[in-house]
Design a protein around this motif. Structure first.
Motif, PDB file in Angstrom:
ATOM      1  N   LEU A 380      21.149 -15.383   6.945  1.00 52.85           N
ATOM      2  CA  LEU A 380      20.766 -16.623   5.942  1.00 52.85           C
ATOM      3  C   LEU A 380      19.428 -16.424   5.740  1.00 52.85           C
ATOM      4  O   LEU A 380      19.172 -16.534   4.579  1.00 52.85           O
ATOM      5  N   GLU A 381      18.513 -16.250   6.873  1.00 52.68           N
ATOM      6  CA  GLU A 381      16.986 -16.130   6.524  1.00 52.68           C
ATOM      7  C   GLU A 381      16.887 -15.027   5.590  1.00 52.68           C
ATOM      8  O   GLU A 381      15.791 -14.915   4.881  1.00 52.68           O
ATOM      9  N   LYS A 382      17.284 -13.916   5.930  1.00 54.35           N
ATOM     10  CA  LYS A 382      17.118 -12.769   5.161  1.00 54.35           C
ATOM     11  C   LYS A 382      17.414 -12.879   3.730  1.00 54.35           C
ATOM     12  O   LYS A 382      16.574 -12.534   2.840  1.00 54.35           O
ATOM     13  N   SER A 383      18.673 -13.416   3.559  1.00 57.66           N
ATOM     14  CA  SER A 383      19.014 -13.447   2.056  1.00 57.66           C
ATOM     15  C   SER A 383      18.029 -14.417   1.085  1.00 57.66           C
ATOM     16  O   SER A 383      17.629 -14.190   0.142  1.00 57.66           O
ATOM     17  N   LYS A 384      17.489 -15.533   1.963  1.00 57.93           N
ATOM     18  CA  LYS A 384      16.616 -16.351   1.344  1.00 57.93           C
ATOM     19  C   LYS A 384      15.265 -15.806   1.039  1.00 57.93           C
ATOM     20  O   LYS A 384      14.913 -15.759  -0.124  1.00 57.93           O
ATOM     21  N   MET A 385      14.869 -15.085   2.082  1.00 58.66           N
ATOM     22  CA  MET A 385      13.695 -14.021   1.771  1.00 58.66           C
ATOM     23  C   MET A 385      13.856 -13.319   0.634  1.00 58.66           C
ATOM     24  O   MET A 385      12.709 -13.178  -0.294  1.00 58.66           O
ATOM     25  N   GLN A 386      14.967 -12.505   0.700  1.00 56.75           N
ATOM     26  CA  GLN A 386      15.159 -11.617  -0.556  1.00 56.75           C
ATOM     27  C   GLN A 386      15.302 -12.392  -1.793  1.00 56.75           C
ATOM     28  O   GLN A 386      14.550 -11.788  -2.961  1.00 56.75           O
ATOM     29  N   ARG A 387      15.727 -13.618  -2.129  1.00 54.40           N
ATOM     30  CA  ARG A 387      15.686 -14.153  -3.362  1.00 54.40           C
ATOM     31  C   ARG A 387      14.338 -14.724  -3.700  1.00 54.40           C
ATOM     32  O   ARG A 387      13.866 -14.423  -4.842  1.00 54.40           O
ATOM     33  N   TYR A 388      13.629 -14.903  -2.633  1.00 54.05           N
ATOM     34  CA  TYR A 388      12.045 -15.540  -2.980  1.00 54.05           C
ATOM     35  C   TYR A 388      11.299 -14.288  -3.503  1.00 54.05           C
ATOM     36  O   TYR A 388      10.450 -14.365  -4.377  1.00 54.05           O
ATOM     37  N   ASN A 389      11.435 -13.387  -2.681  1.00 56.53           N
ATOM     38  CA  ASN A 389      10.888 -12.121  -2.940  1.00 56.53           C
ATOM     39  C   ASN A 389      11.305 -11.676  -4.578  1.00 56.53           C
ATOM     40  O   ASN A 389      10.350 -11.010  -5.571  1.00 56.53           O
ATOM     41  N   MET A 390      12.477 -11.785  -5.109  1.00 61.97           N
ATOM     42  CA  MET A 390      12.756 -11.126  -6.329  1.00 61.97           C
ATOM     43  C   MET A 390      12.244 -11.953  -7.185  1.00 61.97           C
ATOM     44  O   MET A 390      11.736 -11.295  -8.189  1.00 61.97           O
ATOM     45  N   THR A 444      22.060 -27.205   1.324  1.00 57.28           N
ATOM     46  CA  THR A 444      20.773 -27.006   1.527  1.00 57.28           C
ATOM     47  C   THR A 444      20.586 -25.468   1.617  1.00 57.28           C
ATOM     48  O   THR A 444      21.631 -24.831   1.488  1.00 57.28           O
ATOM     49  N   ASN A 445      19.354 -25.289   2.204  1.00 59.65           N
ATOM     50  CA  ASN A 445      19.283 -23.784   2.223  1.00 59.65           C
ATOM     51  C   ASN A 445      19.830 -23.353   3.673  1.00 59.65           C
ATOM     52  O   ASN A 445      20.118 -21.894   3.592  1.00 59.65           O
ATOM     53  N   THR A 446      20.568 -24.008   4.158  1.00 56.28           N
ATOM     54  CA  THR A 446      21.397 -23.765   5.471  1.00 56.28           C
ATOM     55  C   THR A 446      22.617 -24.503   5.771  1.00 56.28           C
ATOM     56  O   THR A 446      23.564 -23.868   6.323  1.00 56.28           O
ATOM     57  N   ASN A 447      22.947 -25.472   4.839  1.00 55.30           N
ATOM     58  CA  ASN A 447      24.294 -26.093   5.098  1.00 55.30           C
ATOM     59  C   ASN A 447      24.871 -26.382   3.681  1.00 55.30           C
ATOM     60  O   ASN A 447      24.322 -26.607   2.597  1.00 55.30           O
ATOM     61  N   TYR A 448      26.032 -26.454   3.885  1.00 56.19           N
ATOM     62  CA  TYR A 448      26.989 -26.785   2.658  1.00 56.19           C
ATOM     63  C   TYR A 448      28.218 -27.689   3.329  1.00 56.19           C
ATOM     64  O   TYR A 448      28.740 -27.404   4.128  1.00 56.19           O
ATOM     65  N   LEU A 449      28.348 -28.586   2.300  1.00 53.28           N
ATOM     66  CA  LEU A 449      29.631 -29.584   2.536  1.00 53.28           C
ATOM     67  C   LEU A 449      30.497 -29.788   1.219  1.00 53.28           C
ATOM     68  O   LEU A 449      29.859 -30.042   0.269  1.00 53.28           O
ATOM     69  N   VAL A 462      29.685 -25.435   5.657  1.00 49.73           N
ATOM     70  CA  VAL A 462      28.975 -24.669   6.740  1.00 49.73           C
ATOM     71  C   VAL A 462      27.746 -25.256   7.120  1.00 49.73           C
ATOM     72  O   VAL A 462      27.071 -26.073   6.306  1.00 49.73           O
ATOM     73  N   ASN A 463      27.649 -25.155   8.392  1.00 51.01           N
ATOM     74  CA  ASN A 463      26.411 -26.090   8.994  1.00 51.01           C
ATOM     75  C   ASN A 463      25.715 -24.575   9.903  1.00 51.01           C
ATOM     76  O   ASN A 463      26.063 -24.373  11.030  1.00 51.01           O
ATOM     77  N   GLY A 464      24.888 -23.989   9.470  1.00 50.74           N
ATOM     78  CA  GLY A 464      24.077 -22.987  10.000  1.00 50.74           C
ATOM     79  C   GLY A 464      24.943 -21.690  10.053  1.00 50.74           C
ATOM     80  O   GLY A 464      25.586 -21.304   9.147  1.00 50.74           O
ATOM     81  N   ALA A 465      25.155 -21.538  11.116  1.00 51.84           N
ATOM     82  CA  ALA A 465      25.952 -20.306  11.429  1.00 51.84           C
ATOM     83  C   ALA A 465      27.544 -20.513  11.667  1.00 51.84           C
ATOM     84  O   ALA A 465      28.272 -19.626  11.738  1.00 51.84           O
ATOM     85  N   LYS A 494      27.890 -18.242   0.674  1.00 53.30           N
ATOM     86  CA  LYS A 494      27.290 -17.944  -0.409  1.00 53.30           C
ATOM     87  C   LYS A 494      26.863 -19.413  -1.328  1.00 53.30           C
ATOM     88  O   LYS A 494      26.071 -19.367  -2.161  1.00 53.30           O
ATOM     89  N   ASN A 495      27.320 -20.424  -0.926  1.00 50.64           N
ATOM     90  CA  ASN A 495      26.778 -21.804  -1.358  1.00 50.64           C
ATOM     91  C   ASN A 495      25.741 -22.223  -0.847  1.00 50.64           C
ATOM     92  O   ASN A 495      25.053 -23.288  -1.483  1.00 50.64           O
ATOM     93  N   VAL A 496      24.966 -21.755   0.227  1.00 50.30           N
ATOM     94  CA  VAL A 496      23.893 -22.098   0.529  1.00 50.30           C
ATOM     95  C   VAL A 496      22.540 -21.266  -0.211  1.00 50.30           C
ATOM     96  O   VAL A 496      21.531 -21.756   0.078  1.00 50.30           O
ATOM     97  N   ASP A 497      22.916 -20.381  -1.068  1.00 47.88           N
ATOM     98  CA  ASP A 497      21.996 -19.824  -2.030  1.00 47.88           C
ATOM     99  C   ASP A 497      22.191 -20.836  -3.233  1.00 47.88           C
ATOM    100  O   ASP A 497      22.860 -20.904  -3.969  1.00 47.88           O
ATOM    101  N   LEU A 498      21.178 -21.600  -3.150  1.00 44.25           N
ATOM    102  CA  LEU A 498      21.202 -22.843  -4.196  1.00 44.25           C
ATOM    103  C   LEU A 498      21.143 -22.556  -5.702  1.00 44.25           C
ATOM    104  O   LEU A 498      21.722 -23.087  -6.642  1.00 44.25           O
ATOM    105  N   ILE A 499      20.743 -21.273  -5.886  1.00 42.38           N
ATOM    106  CA  ILE A 499      20.550 -20.583  -7.320  1.00 42.38           C
ATOM    107  C   ILE A 499      22.136 -20.340  -7.709  1.00 42.38           C
ATOM    108  O   ILE A 499      22.605 -20.777  -8.876  1.00 42.38           O
TER     109      ILE A 499
END
Length: 639
Positions: A380-390, A444-449, A462-465, A494-499
């Protein structure tokens, strides 16, 4: 005149007594109890024997049954002369059908097939004690024996045909000795169910019971001394209760008479509610332990009528109705569980072995989960950083000019990076279904309901892991949350990727997309992007896994449509198409536009489904925060 004055005096005294303040303390006692069967005649019976009457072709199965089956709880199995006697008459099972079943393996994204041979089994069961028939029942069951493991459909059809041939030959020759036929297996399956049923009807078990008494603490109250005497007596007796010895009714008799007299002295009224609660609770509890069904129910009902903690009364009534009491008599039996050990039953050793195996399994599962949890959190953290880097380095990405225009149309890379929370509220219209449905999605960046509002509620979380689901339509009123497996977690996370959550723009796949020639799509000239993901089969061959398509309007750079096709062993298994329309600006994205109307087309093993989503509310960075997960999830049933 004197009589009138006396009556007035009594009324005044009664009024003063009724208004005396009283308080109490609750005290719990934990005592051992025996879970009785429905037949009191078995109370002093410790040994059990099972007798079989079977087809001559089932001699081998009979020997297995005698060795491994009918260990009734609270009895010792004796080969010949047990006092509890169980008689089984087992007919030869009759083959009914050979069927092929299919299941979809979400983890490996494929269909699995297996063949099973079905039999009709009939077993007559009689239970006797001292020549008295306890019960006689006929058990009919349909049992299945799996003959073809998970394989390709063509191979399983061959296995099914061979099985039918073997069954036909066995029926002609009356020879069922071949273990591959599964006759022995279906008999054992059916007998196992009967053994569980007999344990329920005939078995004895040990339990611990929690009893609640109320003891008066108001020392100045006029009833305090008598109440204290009852407290001392019942406390002393409860501390001496064993599996073989209960309460002494003779010593309790004067105390019970006194408590019963208080219900006349303090009639039903709001002023007397507390003292009547204390009295009726203690009477109902005591008579329950004395196995006096009639009086236990009487005072439990009075406890409910008193309308103070009436759940106590309901609980006692439930226990009385579930209890197997002997009418007007306390059950009497030998030191059953002590005597069973003397007769050679090794209950403790077997339980300890199972307990250790159970906890070893739990420890292994916990260790595996900690590794999986750590990996998921890291991803989750890796995918978030990859999005920001892109978003920070768009000029260096594949098809950079197109990506920059799409991102700018959504509000710009900096605006997208600042999106932390989103809330969608949608109306769903399913083709052919007039039932209105709505759904709310929070992320959110970690949660989805996701919560769908239908005649019953459905949740995906989804709540974290971790990920869970809950469906009232399938689970019933007392449903529990089901924890989702890795495959379902992967899809939901995939829903915690807010974009992606807001627009269906998969930044994680962008550099895998190939730009194909322009294409007219829904009347618009579009860029056409494609990513065909492939994998290796068990035979080390390259086969298709997932085919992604994205169509982007060349005029305004809106995403017009996305398509996804999944394959199972090279065969198409799932297709999803999303058509986006009615783009509207969202202020917090610097007037970036996101779709407010989506048409879905889905085709899978359930058939074809068409529905439309109209998003009535889209909030970005609303104030709900993470509290929605505390409110809807943790308070909703699991922690």
């Amino acid at each position: 005149m004197k009589k009138t004055l006396l009556l007035i005096a009594l009324l005044v005294i009664g009024s003063i007594q009724a208004q005396e303040k009283i308080s109490s303390k609750k005290k719990k006692f934990y005592i051992p109890v025996i879970k009785y069967p429905a037949f009191p005649i078995l109370d002093n019976v410790l040994t059990q024997t099972t007798f079989y009457q079977m087809d001559k072709e089932l001699q081998e199965e009979e020997s297995v049954l005698k060795k491994n089956y009918f260990n009734i709880d609270g009895f010792v199995k004796e080969p010949l002369n047990g006092k509890l006697r169980i008689y089984l008459t087992i007919a030869m099972p009759k083959h009914t059908t050979t069927q092929i079943d299919s299941t979809f393996d979400k983890k490996n994204n494929r269909w699995n097939f297996q063949a099973s041979s079905n039999f009709a089994v009939k077993i007559k069961v009689e239970a006797k004690c001292a020549d008295k028939l306890l019960f006689s029942e006929d058990f009919f069951s349909n049992e299945s024996f799996i003959i073809g493991g998970e394989s390709r459909r063509e191979n399983v059809k061959i296995v099914a045909a061979l099985n039918n041939q073997k069954i036909s030959e066995a029926e002609k020759s009356a020879d069922y000795s071949d273990e591959g036929l599964g006759v022995d297996r279906v008999i054992y399956q059916s007998v196992s169910r009967i053994q569980n049923y007999l344990n329920y009807r005939l078995g004895y078990g040990k339990e611990e019971s929690k009893e609640r008494f109320e003891f008066v603490t108001s020392k100045g109250h006029s009833e305090y001394n008598h109440m204290l005497a009852f407290e001392k007596e019942i406390t002393a007796q409860m501390e001496k209760v064993t599996l073989e010895k209960g309460l002494d009714e003779k010593l309790l008799a004067p105390h019970l008479q006194y408590l019963e007299s208080l219900l006349v002295k303090y009639p039903l009224s709001p002023a007397n509610e507390y003292i009547r609660f204390i009295v009726t609770n203690n009477l109902a509890e005591t008579y329950l332990l004395l196995e006096n069904k009639e009086k236990a129910l009487l005072y439990a009902n009075l406890l409910i009528e008193n309308d103070k903690l009436d759940s106590r009364g309901s609980s006692i009534i439930d226990r009385v109705n579930r209890g197997n009491f002997v009418e007007k008599k306390i059950r009497c039996h030998t030191n059953r569980f002590t005597d069973l050990k003397k007769l050679g039953l090794k209950i403790a050793e077997e339980k300890e072995e199972k307990r250790l195996a159970f906890f070893e399994k739990i420890q292994l599962q916990d260790a595996e989960w900690e590794i999986e949890k750590s990996n998921r959190e890291a991803n989750l953290e890796k995918s978030k950083m990859q999005r920001y880097n892109m978003l920070d380095s768009i000029p260096y990405q594949l098809n950079a000019n197109l990506l920059a225009k799409v991102v700018d149309n959504l509000g710009g890379s900096q605006a997208l990076k600042k999106v932390e929370k989103t809330h969608l509220y949608s109306k769903l219209s399913i083709e052919g279904n007039k039932i209105p449905q709505t759904e709310e999605k929070w992320a959110t960046n970690t949660n989805y309901l996701l919560r769908k509002k239908m005649p019953e509620s459905y949740y995906e979380i989804v709540n974290g892991a971790e990920a869970w689901s809950h469906d009232d339509r399938e689970s019933g009123v007392n449903a529990k949350w089901a924890k989702l497996n890795s495959y379902d977690y992967s899809n939901l996370s995939k829903n915690v990727d807010l974009i992606n959550f807001l627009t269906d723009l998969r930044l994680d796949l962008w550099n895998n997309f190939e730009l194909l020639p322009d294409e007219m799509y829904e009347g618009k000239l579009c860029y056409h992007l494609n990513y065909f993901e492939k994998t290796l089969s068990s035979g080390n061959r390259t086969i298709p896994k997932t085919d992604y398509h994205v169509f982007i309007d060349k005029e305004n750079y809106n995403i017009v449509s996305t398509e996804k096709t999944e394959f199972d062993n090279g065969n198409k298994s799932f297709f999803e198409r999303k058509l986006f329309g009615d783009y509207r600006p969202v202020a917090t994205l610097n007037s970036g536009k996101i779709p407010h109307k989506i048409n879905y087309e889905i085709e899978d093993f359930n058939g074809e489904t068409l529905y439309q989503e109209v998003r009535e509310k889209v909030e970005v960075n609303p104030v709900f925060g993470n509290r929605i997960f505390m409110k809807e999830v943790y308070f909703g049933g699991f922690k």
